[in-house]
Design a protein around this motif. Sequence first.
Motif, PDB file in Angstrom:
ATOM      1  N   LEU A  78       0.825  -1.215   0.000  1.00 45.31           N
ATOM      2  CA  LEU A  78       0.000   0.000   0.000  1.00 45.31           C
ATOM      3  C   LEU A  78       0.856   1.261   0.000  1.00 45.31           C
ATOM      4  O   LEU A  78       0.494   2.271  -0.621  1.00 45.31           O
ATOM      5  CB  LEU A  78      -0.952  -0.016   1.197  1.00 45.31           C
ATOM      6  N   SER A  79       1.975   1.228   0.686  1.00 48.26           N
ATOM      7  CA  SER A  79       2.874   2.396   0.697  1.00 48.26           C
ATOM      8  C   SER A  79       3.508   2.620  -0.670  1.00 48.26           C
ATOM      9  O   SER A  79       3.703   3.760  -1.089  1.00 48.26           O
ATOM     10  CB  SER A  79       3.964   2.225   1.740  1.00 48.26           C
ATOM     11  N   SER A  80       3.838   1.530  -1.361  1.00 52.22           N
ATOM     12  CA  SER A  80       4.505   1.668  -2.665  1.00 52.22           C
ATOM     13  C   SER A  80       3.580   2.230  -3.734  1.00 52.22           C
ATOM     14  O   SER A  80       4.049   2.874  -4.677  1.00 52.22           O
ATOM     15  CB  SER A  80       5.074   0.325  -3.123  1.00 52.22           C
ATOM     16  N   ILE A  81       2.284   2.007  -3.610  1.00 51.32           N
ATOM     17  CA  ILE A  81       1.371   2.568  -4.612  1.00 51.32           C
ATOM     18  C   ILE A  81       0.835   3.936  -4.205  1.00 51.32           C
ATOM     19  O   ILE A  81       0.002   4.519  -4.898  1.00 51.32           O
ATOM     20  CB  ILE A  81       0.209   1.601  -4.925  1.00 51.32           C
ATOM     21  N   GLY A  82       1.298   4.429  -3.056  1.00 51.75           N
ATOM     22  CA  GLY A  82       0.975   5.789  -2.660  1.00 51.75           C
ATOM     23  C   GLY A  82      -0.346   5.958  -1.926  1.00 51.75           C
ATOM     24  O   GLY A  82      -0.943   7.028  -1.974  1.00 51.75           O
ATOM     25  N   VAL A  83      -0.808   4.929  -1.275  1.00 47.29           N
ATOM     26  CA  VAL A  83      -2.064   5.000  -0.510  1.00 47.29           C
ATOM     27  C   VAL A  83      -1.793   5.740   0.788  1.00 47.29           C
ATOM     28  O   VAL A  83      -0.725   5.600   1.405  1.00 47.29           O
ATOM     29  CB  VAL A  83      -2.607   3.579  -0.251  1.00 47.29           C
ATOM     30  N   GLY A  84      -2.784   6.509   1.253  1.00 45.82           N
ATOM     31  CA  GLY A  84      -2.612   7.295   2.469  1.00 45.82           C
ATOM     32  C   GLY A  84      -2.667   6.463   3.742  1.00 45.82           C
ATOM     33  O   GLY A  84      -2.979   5.275   3.739  1.00 45.82           O
ATOM     34  N   ARG A  85      -2.337   7.106   4.853  1.00 46.48           N
ATOM     35  CA  ARG A  85      -2.290   6.432   6.144  1.00 46.48           C
ATOM     36  C   ARG A  85      -3.665   5.934   6.590  1.00 46.48           C
ATOM     37  O   ARG A  85      -3.766   4.927   7.258  1.00 46.48           O
ATOM     38  CB  ARG A  85      -1.722   7.369   7.205  1.00 46.48           C
ATOM     39  N   GLY A  86      -4.715   6.640   6.235  1.00 41.32           N
ATOM     40  CA  GLY A  86      -6.067   6.205   6.594  1.00 41.32           C
ATOM     41  C   GLY A  86      -6.428   4.866   5.966  1.00 41.32           C
ATOM     42  O   GLY A  86      -7.051   4.006   6.594  1.00 41.32           O
ATOM     43  N   SER A  87      -6.026   4.686   4.718  1.00 35.32           N
ATOM     44  CA  SER A  87      -6.300   3.414   4.036  1.00 35.32           C
ATOM     45  C   SER A  87      -5.463   2.276   4.616  1.00 35.32           C
ATOM     46  O   SER A  87      -5.929   1.141   4.696  1.00 35.32           O
ATOM     47  CB  SER A  87      -6.018   3.552   2.541  1.00 35.32           C
ATOM     48  N   ILE A  88      -4.247   2.583   5.003  1.00 34.33           N
ATOM     49  CA  ILE A  88      -3.402   1.561   5.637  1.00 34.33           C
ATOM     50  C   ILE A  88      -3.985   1.171   6.986  1.00 34.33           C
ATOM     51  O   ILE A  88      -4.021  -0.010   7.346  1.00 34.33           O
ATOM     52  CB  ILE A  88      -1.944   2.064   5.763  1.00 34.33           C
ATOM     53  N   LEU A  89      -4.495   2.159   7.722  1.00 31.68           N
ATOM     54  CA  LEU A  89      -5.156   1.859   8.996  1.00 31.68           C
ATOM     55  C   LEU A  89      -6.393   0.996   8.778  1.00 31.68           C
ATOM     56  O   LEU A  89      -6.638   0.044   9.532  1.00 31.68           O
ATOM     57  CB  LEU A  89      -5.532   3.149   9.722  1.00 31.68           C
ATOM     58  N   LEU A  90      -7.161   1.291   7.736  1.00 32.57           N
ATOM     59  CA  LEU A  90      -8.336   0.477   7.414  1.00 32.57           C
ATOM     60  C   LEU A  90      -7.923  -0.953   7.070  1.00 32.57           C
ATOM     61  O   LEU A  90      -8.583  -1.917   7.483  1.00 32.57           O
ATOM     62  CB  LEU A  90      -9.107   1.122   6.259  1.00 32.57           C
ATOM     63  N   ALA A  91      -6.830  -1.118   6.329  1.00 30.02           N
ATOM     64  CA  ALA A  91      -6.323  -2.460   6.006  1.00 30.02           C
ATOM     65  C   ALA A  91      -5.889  -3.188   7.273  1.00 30.02           C
ATOM     66  O   ALA A  91      -6.135  -4.400   7.413  1.00 30.02           O
ATOM     67  CB  ALA A  91      -5.155  -2.356   5.024  1.00 30.02           C
ATOM     68  N   ASP A  92      -5.277  -2.475   8.219  1.00 30.06           N
ATOM     69  CA  ASP A  92      -4.886  -3.089   9.495  1.00 30.06           C
ATOM     70  C   ASP A  92      -6.119  -3.527  10.287  1.00 30.06           C
ATOM     71  O   ASP A  92      -6.103  -4.598  10.918  1.00 30.06           O
ATOM     72  CB  ASP A  92      -4.064  -2.105  10.332  1.00 30.06           C
ATOM     73  N   ILE A  93      -7.181  -2.736  10.254  1.00 35.06           N
ATOM     74  CA  ILE A  93      -8.414  -3.108  10.955  1.00 35.06           C
ATOM     75  C   ILE A  93      -9.038  -4.356  10.321  1.00 35.06           C
ATOM     76  O   ILE A  93      -9.514  -5.257  11.025  1.00 35.06           O
ATOM     77  CB  ILE A  93      -9.409  -1.919  10.967  1.00 35.06           C
ATOM     78  N   VAL A  94      -9.011  -4.430   8.998  1.00 33.01           N
ATOM     79  CA  VAL A  94      -9.540  -5.619   8.314  1.00 33.01           C
ATOM     80  C   VAL A  94      -8.716  -6.856   8.685  1.00 33.01           C
ATOM     81  O   VAL A  94      -9.269  -7.939   8.946  1.00 33.01           O
ATOM     82  CB  VAL A  94      -9.570  -5.390   6.788  1.00 33.01           C
ATOM     83  N   ILE A  95      -7.399  -6.723   8.720  1.00 31.96           N
ATOM     84  CA  ILE A  95      -6.535  -7.851   9.108  1.00 31.96           C
ATOM     85  C   ILE A  95      -6.816  -8.259  10.551  1.00 31.96           C
ATOM     86  O   ILE A  95      -6.872  -9.453  10.875  1.00 31.96           O
ATOM     87  CB  ILE A  95      -5.044  -7.491   8.897  1.00 31.96           C
ATOM     88  N   ALA A  96      -7.025  -7.284  11.434  1.00 27.55           N
ATOM     89  CA  ALA A  96      -7.338  -7.596  12.836  1.00 27.55           C
ATOM     90  C   ALA A  96      -8.677  -8.313  12.952  1.00 27.55           C
ATOM     91  O   ALA A  96      -8.816  -9.262  13.730  1.00 27.55           O
ATOM     92  CB  ALA A  96      -7.334  -6.318  13.668  1.00 27.55           C
TER      93      ALA A  96
END
Length: 176
Positions: A64-82
């Motif tokens: 997600l960082s390599s394609i330039g996604v923001g921190r909010g989207s990364i947090l959402l991905a972390d919530i989905v993984i959790a």
Amino acid sequence: MPAYTVHAPSPGGADLRATDKFVFVRDGFHFWAMIFGPFWLAWHRLWLALIGWVIVVAAVHAGLSSIGVGRGSILLADIVIALLMGFEASTLRRWTFSRGKWRQLDVVIADDEDTAERRFFERWSQKQRGIVNDQWAVDRGGPPPTRNMPGQQFSNPPPLPAGGIIGLFPEPGGSR
């Protein structure tokens, strides 16, 4: 009501004395696995699942960082993984047991783990009575043991000593 799966180590066989090694795994959502995913995996000794979790989280973050996604989207991905971790925690435990040569003995429906253990052992001990001749098991709710029951160590009276009767009266009806 939750369902519990009962797992036992395979090498021990169907021995009633190895019941302390049985593991009850609750099916359903595990809140603490969602909140503290890697710590929950380490606590339950799910080492391969822990390594997989670290790899997946690192890959998601890097991707997600390599394609330039923001921190909010990364947090959402972390919530989905959790959330996925919370839902699949019991499946990961069962998978680890199956890899470790454990076998699943039964599925029990109960309100809590103590009730599940009680229900399982009531059913399992009734099945094992005919299969295993266990000299150490005592049925506390049954009638007292009687003589001439095959497989019971107390069925036959002990042999009399060579001199006859032992006690205050060596001969039946004798005087003191």
